[in-house]
Write a protein that holds these residues in place. Sequence first.
Motif, PDB file in Angstrom:
ATOM      1  N   LEU A 158      38.901  -3.064  20.856  1.00  0.00           N
ATOM      2  CA  LEU A 158      39.267  -3.384  22.545  1.00  0.00           C
ATOM      3  C   LEU A 158      40.776  -2.908  22.722  1.00  0.00           C
ATOM      4  O   LEU A 158      41.121  -2.057  23.634  1.00  0.00           O
ATOM      5  CB  LEU A 158      38.811  -4.784  22.979  1.00  0.00           C
ATOM      6  CG  LEU A 158      38.922  -4.919  24.390  1.00  0.00           C
ATOM      7  CD1 LEU A 158      37.834  -3.923  25.179  1.00  0.00           C
ATOM      8  CD2 LEU A 158      38.695  -6.442  25.000  1.00  0.00           C
ATOM      9  N   LEU A 159      41.596  -3.567  21.924  1.00  0.00           N
ATOM     10  CA  LEU A 159      42.944  -3.206  21.846  1.00  0.00           C
ATOM     11  C   LEU A 159      43.295  -1.873  21.704  1.00  0.00           C
ATOM     12  O   LEU A 159      44.186  -1.320  22.362  1.00  0.00           O
ATOM     13  CB  LEU A 159      43.663  -4.062  20.641  1.00  0.00           C
ATOM     14  CG  LEU A 159      43.652  -5.425  20.880  1.00  0.00           C
ATOM     15  CD1 LEU A 159      44.270  -6.233  19.617  1.00  0.00           C
ATOM     16  CD2 LEU A 159      45.004  -5.771  22.222  1.00  0.00           C
ATOM     17  N   THR A 160      42.375  -1.184  20.875  1.00  0.00           N
ATOM     18  CA  THR A 160      42.870   0.212  20.459  1.00  0.00           C
ATOM     19  C   THR A 160      42.456   1.219  21.753  1.00  0.00           C
ATOM     20  O   THR A 160      43.074   2.108  21.870  1.00  0.00           O
ATOM     21  CB  THR A 160      42.019   0.697  19.117  1.00  0.00           C
ATOM     22  OG1 THR A 160      42.076  -0.207  18.261  1.00  0.00           O
ATOM     23  CG2 THR A 160      42.745   2.006  18.894  1.00  0.00           C
ATOM     24  N   VAL A 161      41.279   0.769  22.316  1.00  0.00           N
ATOM     25  CA  VAL A 161      40.786   1.335  23.456  1.00  0.00           C
ATOM     26  C   VAL A 161      41.866   1.260  24.523  1.00  0.00           C
ATOM     27  O   VAL A 161      42.343   2.301  25.242  1.00  0.00           O
ATOM     28  CB  VAL A 161      39.400   0.845  24.028  1.00  0.00           C
ATOM     29  CG1 VAL A 161      39.236   1.592  25.635  1.00  0.00           C
ATOM     30  CG2 VAL A 161      38.428   1.180  23.311  1.00  0.00           C
TER      31      VAL A 161
ATOM     32  N   HIS B 268      37.377   3.185  28.793  1.00  0.00           N
ATOM     33  CA  HIS B 268      38.380   2.627  29.436  1.00  0.00           C
ATOM     34  C   HIS B 268      38.121   1.247  29.387  1.00  0.00           C
ATOM     35  O   HIS B 268      37.229   0.730  29.777  1.00  0.00           O
ATOM     36  CB  HIS B 268      38.206   3.237  30.985  1.00  0.00           C
ATOM     37  CG  HIS B 268      37.953   4.825  31.048  1.00  0.00           C
ATOM     38  ND1 HIS B 268      38.731   5.864  30.774  1.00  0.00           N
ATOM     39  CD2 HIS B 268      36.921   5.155  31.378  1.00  0.00           C
ATOM     40  CE1 HIS B 268      38.167   6.802  30.999  1.00  0.00           C
ATOM     41  NE2 HIS B 268      36.924   6.744  31.099  1.00  0.00           N
ATOM     42  N   LEU B 269      39.527   0.685  29.531  1.00  0.00           N
ATOM     43  CA  LEU B 269      39.408  -0.870  29.408  1.00  0.00           C
ATOM     44  C   LEU B 269      39.270  -1.383  31.144  1.00  0.00           C
ATOM     45  O   LEU B 269      39.613  -0.825  31.968  1.00  0.00           O
ATOM     46  CB  LEU B 269      40.988  -1.052  29.305  1.00  0.00           C
ATOM     47  CG  LEU B 269      41.096  -2.654  28.606  1.00  0.00           C
ATOM     48  CD1 LEU B 269      40.297  -2.473  27.299  1.00  0.00           C
ATOM     49  CD2 LEU B 269      42.654  -2.761  28.246  1.00  0.00           C
ATOM     50  N   THR B 270      38.217  -2.015  31.172  1.00  0.00           N
ATOM     51  CA  THR B 270      38.116  -2.735  32.688  1.00  0.00           C
ATOM     52  C   THR B 270      39.043  -3.947  32.781  1.00  0.00           C
ATOM     53  O   THR B 270      39.571  -4.459  31.732  1.00  0.00           O
ATOM     54  CB  THR B 270      36.697  -3.081  32.620  1.00  0.00           C
ATOM     55  OG1 THR B 270      36.354  -4.111  31.573  1.00  0.00           O
ATOM     56  CG2 THR B 270      35.713  -2.055  32.341  1.00  0.00           C
ATOM     57  N   SER B 271      39.047  -4.266  33.774  1.00  0.00           N
ATOM     58  CA  SER B 271      39.684  -5.563  34.360  1.00  0.00           C
ATOM     59  C   SER B 271      39.310  -6.804  33.363  1.00  0.00           C
ATOM     60  O   SER B 271      40.089  -7.733  32.914  1.00  0.00           O
ATOM     61  CB  SER B 271      39.835  -5.744  35.868  1.00  0.00           C
ATOM     62  OG  SER B 271      38.423  -6.309  36.154  1.00  0.00           O
ATOM     63  N   MET B 272      37.847  -6.850  33.194  1.00  0.00           N
ATOM     64  CA  MET B 272      37.473  -8.000  32.516  1.00  0.00           C
ATOM     65  C   MET B 272      37.862  -7.952  31.104  1.00  0.00           C
ATOM     66  O   MET B 272      38.005  -8.872  30.369  1.00  0.00           O
ATOM     67  CB  MET B 272      35.879  -8.000  32.584  1.00  0.00           C
ATOM     68  CG  MET B 272      35.272  -9.056  33.251  1.00  0.00           C
ATOM     69  SD  MET B 272      33.336  -8.889  33.618  1.00  0.00           S
ATOM     70  CE  MET B 272      33.190  -9.484  31.777  1.00  0.00           C
ATOM     71  N   GLY B 273      38.024  -6.458  30.557  1.00  0.00           N
ATOM     72  CA  GLY B 273      38.305  -6.298  29.119  1.00  0.00           C
ATOM     73  C   GLY B 273      39.769  -6.743  29.075  1.00  0.00           C
ATOM     74  O   GLY B 273      40.099  -7.474  27.933  1.00  0.00           O
ATOM     75  N   LYS B 274      40.581  -6.452  30.175  1.00  0.00           N
ATOM     76  CA  LYS B 274      42.000  -7.099  30.110  1.00  0.00           C
ATOM     77  C   LYS B 274      42.283  -8.573  30.007  1.00  0.00           C
ATOM     78  O   LYS B 274      42.952  -8.797  29.283  1.00  0.00           O
ATOM     79  CB  LYS B 274      42.693  -6.243  31.155  1.00  0.00           C
ATOM     80  CG  LYS B 274      44.212  -6.541  31.201  1.00  0.00           C
ATOM     81  CD  LYS B 274      44.911  -6.264  32.681  1.00  0.00           C
ATOM     82  CE  LYS B 274      46.447  -6.816  32.448  1.00  0.00           C
ATOM     83  NZ  LYS B 274      46.447  -8.217  32.514  1.00  0.00           N
TER      84      LYS B 274
ATOM     85  N   ALA C  73      39.828 -10.583  28.898  1.00  0.00           N
ATOM     86  CA  ALA C  73      39.516 -10.816  27.467  1.00  0.00           C
ATOM     87  C   ALA C  73      40.718 -10.811  26.779  1.00  0.00           C
ATOM     88  O   ALA C  73      40.782 -11.702  25.634  1.00  0.00           O
ATOM     89  CB  ALA C  73      38.295 -10.247  27.060  1.00  0.00           C
ATOM     90  N   LEU C  74      41.270  -9.819  26.680  1.00  0.00           N
ATOM     91  CA  LEU C  74      42.657  -9.470  25.644  1.00  0.00           C
ATOM     92  C   LEU C  74      43.630 -10.459  25.882  1.00  0.00           C
ATOM     93  O   LEU C  74      43.982 -11.234  24.774  1.00  0.00           O
ATOM     94  CB  LEU C  74      42.998  -8.147  26.065  1.00  0.00           C
ATOM     95  CG  LEU C  74      42.351  -7.095  25.097  1.00  0.00           C
ATOM     96  CD1 LEU C  74      42.978  -5.504  25.415  1.00  0.00           C
ATOM     97  CD2 LEU C  74      42.142  -7.398  23.707  1.00  0.00           C
TER      98      LEU C  74
ATOM     99  N   ASN D  25      45.013 -13.263  23.402  1.00  0.00           N
ATOM    100  CA  ASN D  25      46.349 -13.275  23.258  1.00  0.00           C
ATOM    101  C   ASN D  25      47.126 -14.600  23.385  1.00  0.00           C
ATOM    102  O   ASN D  25      47.619 -15.235  22.476  1.00  0.00           O
ATOM    103  CB  ASN D  25      47.054 -12.099  23.885  1.00  0.00           C
ATOM    104  CG  ASN D  25      48.292 -11.540  23.227  1.00  0.00           C
ATOM    105  OD1 ASN D  25      48.300 -11.726  21.899  1.00  0.00           O
ATOM    106  ND2 ASN D  25      48.966 -10.789  23.881  1.00  0.00           N
ATOM    107  N   ASP D  26      46.573 -15.289  24.689  1.00  0.00           N
ATOM    108  CA  ASP D  26      47.295 -16.579  24.935  1.00  0.00           C
ATOM    109  C   ASP D  26      46.713 -17.457  24.115  1.00  0.00           C
ATOM    110  O   ASP D  26      47.573 -18.434  23.481  1.00  0.00           O
ATOM    111  CB  ASP D  26      46.590 -16.878  26.344  1.00  0.00           C
ATOM    112  CG  ASP D  26      47.277 -16.018  27.406  1.00  0.00           C
ATOM    113  OD1 ASP D  26      48.345 -15.305  27.017  1.00  0.00           O
ATOM    114  OD2 ASP D  26      46.866 -16.004  28.505  1.00  0.00           O
ATOM    115  N   LEU D  27      45.380 -17.638  23.835  1.00  0.00           N
ATOM    116  CA  LEU D  27      44.889 -18.405  22.574  1.00  0.00           C
ATOM    117  C   LEU D  27      45.847 -18.585  21.375  1.00  0.00           C
ATOM    118  O   LEU D  27      46.164 -19.513  20.789  1.00  0.00           O
ATOM    119  CB  LEU D  27      43.437 -18.106  22.409  1.00  0.00           C
ATOM    120  CG  LEU D  27      42.652 -19.423  21.680  1.00  0.00           C
ATOM    121  CD1 LEU D  27      42.484 -20.568  22.471  1.00  0.00           C
ATOM    122  CD2 LEU D  27      41.346 -18.719  21.128  1.00  0.00           C
ATOM    123  N   ARG D  28      45.939 -17.235  20.888  1.00  0.00           N
ATOM    124  CA  ARG D  28      46.441 -16.936  19.748  1.00  0.00           C
ATOM    125  C   ARG D  28      48.304 -17.676  20.131  1.00  0.00           C
ATOM    126  O   ARG D  28      48.492 -18.600  18.966  1.00  0.00           O
ATOM    127  CB  ARG D  28      46.735 -15.508  19.284  1.00  0.00           C
ATOM    128  CG  ARG D  28      46.879 -15.310  17.851  1.00  0.00           C
ATOM    129  CD  ARG D  28      46.528 -13.949  17.894  1.00  0.00           C
ATOM    130  NE  ARG D  28      45.113 -13.570  17.712  1.00  0.00           N
ATOM    131  CZ  ARG D  28      44.751 -12.450  17.207  1.00  0.00           C
ATOM    132  NH1 ARG D  28      45.484 -11.529  16.921  1.00  0.00           N
ATOM    133  NH2 ARG D  28      43.455 -12.263  17.554  1.00  0.00           N
TER     134      ARG D  28
END
Lengths: 867, 114
Positions: B14-17, B79-85, B87-88, B92-95
């Motif tokens: 997902l990040l790579t996309v 393409h990344l969707t807003s939901m994808g963003k 999720a990322l 990221n936050d969690l990490r």
Amino acid sequence: MITPPRWADNFLSWYCNPDIVEEVQGDAHELFQKRVRDSGPLQAKVFFIWDVIRFFRWSNIKRSKTTYSSNTMTMFKSYLTVGFRNALRHRLNSTINILGLSLALGVTITTFVFVDNMISADSFHVNKQRIFQLTNRIRTDNRIKTEVGLEDWSDTPIVLGPLLAAEQTAIESVVRIEFDGGAVRRGETVFNESLWFVDKDFMNMFSFPVLKGDRAALNSPSQIIITKEISDKYFGSEDPIGQQITIKFDETRKIEFTIGAVIDRTSGSSLYPQILISMQKFEDLKFKENYDWTYQTDATFIMLKPSTSVSVVAGAMDKYKVLQNEASPQWQIADFQFHPLEGLNLKGNTIVSAVSNGAHPAGLIALSVVSGLLLLLASFNYMNISIATVATRLKEIGIRKVIGGRKKEIIQQFLTENFLLCSISMAVGCLISYIFLLPGFNSLYPVNIPFHFSSGNVIFLFFGGLLLFIGFISGAYPAFYIASFTPISILRGKEKFGQRSLLSRILLTSQFVLAFTTIVGAFVFIDNSLYLKNKDWGYNHDQIVAVRTGDKEKYLAMRDRFTNNENVIGLAGTANHVGLYYQHKLVTHHEQQLDIVDFKVGFNYLETMNIRLKEGRFFDEQIESDHRESVVINEKFAEQMNWDEPLDQTFELDSTKMFVIGVVEDFHYDGFYNVLGPIIFHIVPDDEFQYLAIKVKPGQLNQTESSIKQAWSEIAPDDPYNGTIQDDVFSDFNRDNNANLKLIGFISGLTVILASLGLFGLVSFNITRRLKEFSVRKVFGANISQIFRLMNKDYVWILGISFAVGAPLGFILMNSLIQTIYPDPQAAGPIPFMVAVVIMLITVSITVGSQLKRIIKENPASTLRNE
Amino acid sequence: MKGTYLGELEELILLTVGVLYDRAYGVSIQDEIENQVGRKLNISAVHAVLKRLEEKGFISSSMGGATAERGGRRKRFFHLTSMGKKALDEANDLRTQLYNRIPKVALQFNTLPA
């Protein structure tokens, strides 16, 4: 550019969901090219294969659900309309298709009705599962020149039945059947009828429908049961119940009976009773003083109690075997057999003197195979013609595909059209079968098969199966073939089609192979029939009349009446008569038995019958020993006994020592179905005479016969006249033979017609297709014979190959068939082949010629201007 | 819709996309991961994960960009969707949150504990 391994690539595009194949394959290819650059082609290929294998997972294979709007019904309507219009546009081809298929279907349906009728015979009996015929197998080990083994006889000891009924608890009832004959009279109506003496349980065991009267009528021995046919014959429209009828069994036994019931002998029955009389009466009449184990009745049926097994009874039969074998050394039983009533009619040929007769199973199989082949032939026609005509519809298919018709839908369309045509053909075929074929079949053979199926399921399965079969056989290939074209090549006009299709040639060839096979077979059969018709019977059979006299008194009266008749050359009394009535007997010679045909005759009989003496002499009334112990034998007898000098040889007949005084040439005594067997003649006293044989001056036969009839009605007003002109004694055989001839002729005619229809359709199509070519040739000066040659080059080859394959095949098949029917066939000559070739040439020329006319008449200008 | 849990490989892809923006398709994603992360993935694995992500609604796709080396076949671009963003971001936050909660002392490796 280096490409990935084809097979792996194809495999990928085969398994992959078509909706994602583009991206998947694209990625795989891109990777492949990259690897070719990085690490060389070999490694790239290996990795490509690995990728393909890794892609092989369910998520890539599984087809995504399509959500096309379902206008299936509309499309079906469209298919039907288009199919119907197409059938109308190509009227000739559709007619050929429907006609050919209908004919073949008619034959198939008729065959099925016949086979179904035979197989389901006797199934109307309610207790059929519990009814068995009891037969016994007789040893034939010690016979000369007969196949060693066992003969299964329908005739069983008359005392066995009641004994079984009394002692075996598993048996509910036993019915014996004893055949007899007699003159049945009501008022002035007198006929000889066949009579069945049966035990009173007959009507409980068998479910013949009672039309009038009482089912239990046979409980009273003074009542009889008759069939509807007999009732109509004697009573017409009167009510027969309670009426009197007189049966004369012989001179001393003339008895009045009351009609107790009328039954319907349905067409589903393989038993043919006409008049049923109680067995009690048979015993009362005392034809013999005492009935014991030595007397065999004609058939014994048993009915088991519900839910008992026949093996219980079969296991207890040894006791009766011992009783029988001790009592009657002439009738040594090996074992008893229990034949279920269902299917009994198909065993008619394996049980000696069977009461239940049906068609020979081999005949049923042969008929089914033949009609199956006809059906295939007609389906080939259809296939050929539809492949050919499809060329005119290429554009339609192209457009359909471009607009979005999928392969599946094109296949659906053609199959729908096909099923439409097949359904029409099936309806027409039913009509043909109902109106022509089945009545024709019934008139050919002594059967009366109704257009009737044994059950609704059978109708459903048969017609459904048949429709599916012909629909797919004839329609599947064209439909799939057509649907596989790519629209671009169709619309560009690139698709070359129907020109030299190997398949249609193979189909046409196989049609003609079949046509040649049947036509050569038919003519081999015809050839043989003609040979049999003109075959020497072994004695001069013209100018002889045989009258059944019955007893001594009437015999003497008739003899005296005709001894000095100016038209009569000779006459003789006899107990048996050549061609009409003979009996089998066993004679013993040095402890060995020989199965022979026994003719008990009077003096002068051999001379009257023109039987040809080979050596020795005929009987002489003046020689005292001729009255008792002299026999005349035929050549076969001497041959089977291995006698080089047959005269004065001896053997035992009914424990009397007989001396051979003469040998006659072999002659035919019973049609041509049987192998000529050993025969003996010996003298019996005149009170055993049944027939008077009269030899008439040439040309006086008809006149004398009418005076014989006249004399008979004066001498024996009570008895119907029963006389036969010797020429007619084989009339049954001749009728069968003629029927076979007609059937085989019909079938081979049909194959020729079907093959010609196929050829006609193909030729007419090919001419249409090449009309422009031929027109151009004509313009440039080609003459008719050149065009003709061009057109027929293909067909000549096909015909040649078909003849080379089909003719010998037909010859071999028909020859082996003839050899199983007739033991003494003639060797078939070249005539059948020549006739077959001539007939096929004529049909083919007519077929092709009628089309050639089109080319001749065609004005080249009108064809070529068209563009 | 399947669960929105994001697996490790899913997150990576997902990040790579997102990184590749409008050039994200099977081979390029595989390539990018190999170059950037050093992880060799089979193309079929990439496809499977992309499919899963699309089913979860994190990415969307469209067809386009035929090239000769693909035999004229088009690519499916992701393409990344807003939901994808989202999720990322969440991942990221969690990490980051978790990382921040690690006690300082636990991260001090240069001094030996007493």
